[in-house]
Enzyme design. Structure first.
Site, short mmCIF file in Angstrom:
data_model
loop_
_atom_site.label_atom_id
_atom_site.label_comp_id
_atom_site.label_asym_id
_atom_site.label_seq_id
_atom_site.Cartn_x
_atom_site.Cartn_y
_atom_site.Cartn_z
CB SER A 278 -7.85 19.79 -4.49
OG SER A 278 -9.11 20.21 -4.98
CB CYS A 279 -9.23 19.46 -9.58
SG CYS A 279 -10.53 19.22 -8.36
CG LEU A 280 -6.89 21.94 -13.30
CD1 LEU A 280 -6.48 23.09 -14.21
CD2 LEU A 280 -7.92 21.09 -13.99
#
Ligand code: NAD
Length: 453
Positions: A278-280
């Site tokens: 859900s981030c990079l």
């Protein structure tokens, strides 16, 4: 301190539970009533090591959850916004943040005295000072820097070890519009003595988070680009190459006893089937979109995303070296979570690989020790197996996608079942000589070496 947190997902819940464990009184707020009920019953709605124990220790004492945002905000001294910030249509989608800021602002109308509003969600530089400030001021009728403090405190926890990361942070970044805001946020982290702190303005705090994630993504794509070249050259194994790189003094220092100490960042200098989560992916996407909007070309970070997207094709190309026509061929994908020790499947490379396999006509089975994303759109027509044995039984191809420890015993399971599928190692964790047919990202023997072995 009395703390309220808007958004009780991976970040909000871990933050809330850990801060309650530090002695604060914390109320976690979410729009999802079922999630709130589960938390109040002491049940962890996500898989995260140590979270059930933290909930058991703190729920009903210093920690609770609610859907009543206004009451929770008014009863607290400081509110963190920890809602999701997905990338939609290639740029950051701030609608959850804007709604949360408006709801908090509305609640502040009824609050007497000073309050501090802090953005913990990952937002592109300028969001807190422009978007959140404007929305909160309008909704509250109050002024940031006068009636309420406005800060930005990015989160660096890693899913799968989030509790440990939160309890032992490498740094605490505190952005704020003024020193009063800095002081309020610093009080939250009072018990984290000795942890390096970066006190700065909000936009810098926002940029620190993006710079950190972009660096990690760049290192992964750098390794994957080199892996492609190693494969093309032949007889150069990216795993050996990276082991050699890791020995550089920049990455492996010596302890006072002369023992090698490898920096954990080396784990991002390894080839694989790509980053997800859900981030990079969304953070690099959001940052490049901001660059484009501001007229700053960001060719390096755009290439990081391109290389990453291509890793699924690399996996399927490895399969096709052995099985050119995948129509009706039973293929098993091992791992659906984007990384081990989490149930989070957001942007997992597994789904890109599954999509390509299905498009090629393969009959796909998937297995993950924890994640069960039965309603995910890419799981249509995919059999979700209950165990590793069940997953690989009858498979002609087994593709390892997530580095779960359980998959290290793949060769034993196959031996026991007496099956000899092609094994494609997307994380380079398996011992290739244990399989009768093996392919791995970033390694290809030349014809002569292949026939010798
Ligand atoms: P998540 O999707 O797991 O959780 C978000 C929660 O917010 C959901 O439970 C949702 O129901 C709730 N929500 C949405 N709008 C709301 C509203 N108006 N009021 C109350 N609740 C609301 O998200 P996450 O993974 O915890 O990420 C949150 C933020 O933290 C994101 O910006 C992310 O980039 C950042 N972040 C995530 C991680 C990570 O590993 N997951 C690490 C560091 C930073």
């Amino acid at each position: 301190m009395n703390i309220s947190i808007v958004g009780t997902g991976y970040v909000g819940l871990v933050t809330g539970a850990c801060l309650a464990d530090c002695g604060h009184r914390v109320v976690c707020i979410d729009v999802d009533a079922a999630k709130v009920a589960r938390i109040n019953a002491g049940e962890a709605p996500i898989y995260e090591i140590g979270l059930p124990e933290l909930l058991a220790r703190n729920i009903g004492k210093r920690l609770s959850a609610t859907t009543d945002l206004a009451a929770a905000v008014v009863a607290s001294d400081i509110t963190f916004i920890a809602v999701g910030t997905p990338a939609t249509d290639g740029r950051i989608d701030l609608h959850f943040v804007e709604k949360a800021a408006a709801d908090v602002g509305q609640a502040l109308r009824a609050k007497r005295g000073y309050h501090t509003l802090v953005v913990k969600s990952t937002v592109i530089p300028g969001t807190t000072d422009r978007v959140v400030r404007q929305v909160a001021e309008r909704a509250s009728g109050k002024r940031a820097g006068v009636d309420f403090g406005l800060g930005m405190n990015p989160e660096f926890l890693t899913e799968g070890r989030a509790i440990e990361d939160f309890a032992n942070p490498d740094r605490i970044v505190i952005g704020g519009i003024d020193s009063r805001t800095h002081a309020a946020i610093a009080t939250v982290y009072e018990s984290f003595a000795g942890v390096p702190r970066v006190l700065t303005n909000n936009a810098t705090a926002e940029m620190i988070k993006y710079a950190s994630n972009s660096l990690l993504a760049t290192m992964i794509s750098f390794s994957n680009e080199l892996a492609r070249l190693c494969t093309a050259v032949g007889d150069v194994d990216i795993a050996d190459v990276m082991r050699g790189v890791h020995q550089s003094l920049y990455l492996t220092t010596r302890s006072p006893e002369s023992e090698p100490v490898t920096a954990s960042i080396s784990s991002f200098l390894e080839a694989g089937c790509g980053f997800g989560g859900s981030c990079l992916p969304k953070d690099v996407t959001a940052l490049t979109a901001q660059g484009k909007e501001l007229g700053v070309q960001m060719p390096l970070l755009r290439a990081v995303l391109d290389v990453n997207a291509g890793q699924a094709d690399e996996m399927v190309a490895l399969v096709k070296r052995h099985v050119a026509d995948l129509s009706g061929v039973p293929v098993t994908v091992l791992g659906l979570a984007f990384k081990p020790d989490t149930d989070d499947v957001r942007e997992s490379p597994a789904f890109r690989i599954i999509r390509l396999l299905k498009r090629a006509g393969a009959k796909v089975t998937a297995y993950d020790p924890i994640a069960r994303p039965t309603s995910h759109e890419d799981m249509k027509d995919v059999r979700l197996a209950d165990s590793l044995d069940d997953a690989v039984k009858g498979a002609k191809v087994v593709a390892l996608v997530t580095r779960w420890r359980e998959f290290e015993r793949l060769s034993q399971v196959l031996d026991r079942l007496g099956s000899k599928p092609l094994v494609v190692d997307g994380r380079r964790v398996l011992k290739r000589d244990q399989f009768s047919a093996y392919e791995g990202i970033g390694w290809r023997p030349t014809q002569s070496t292949a026939s010798q072995s």
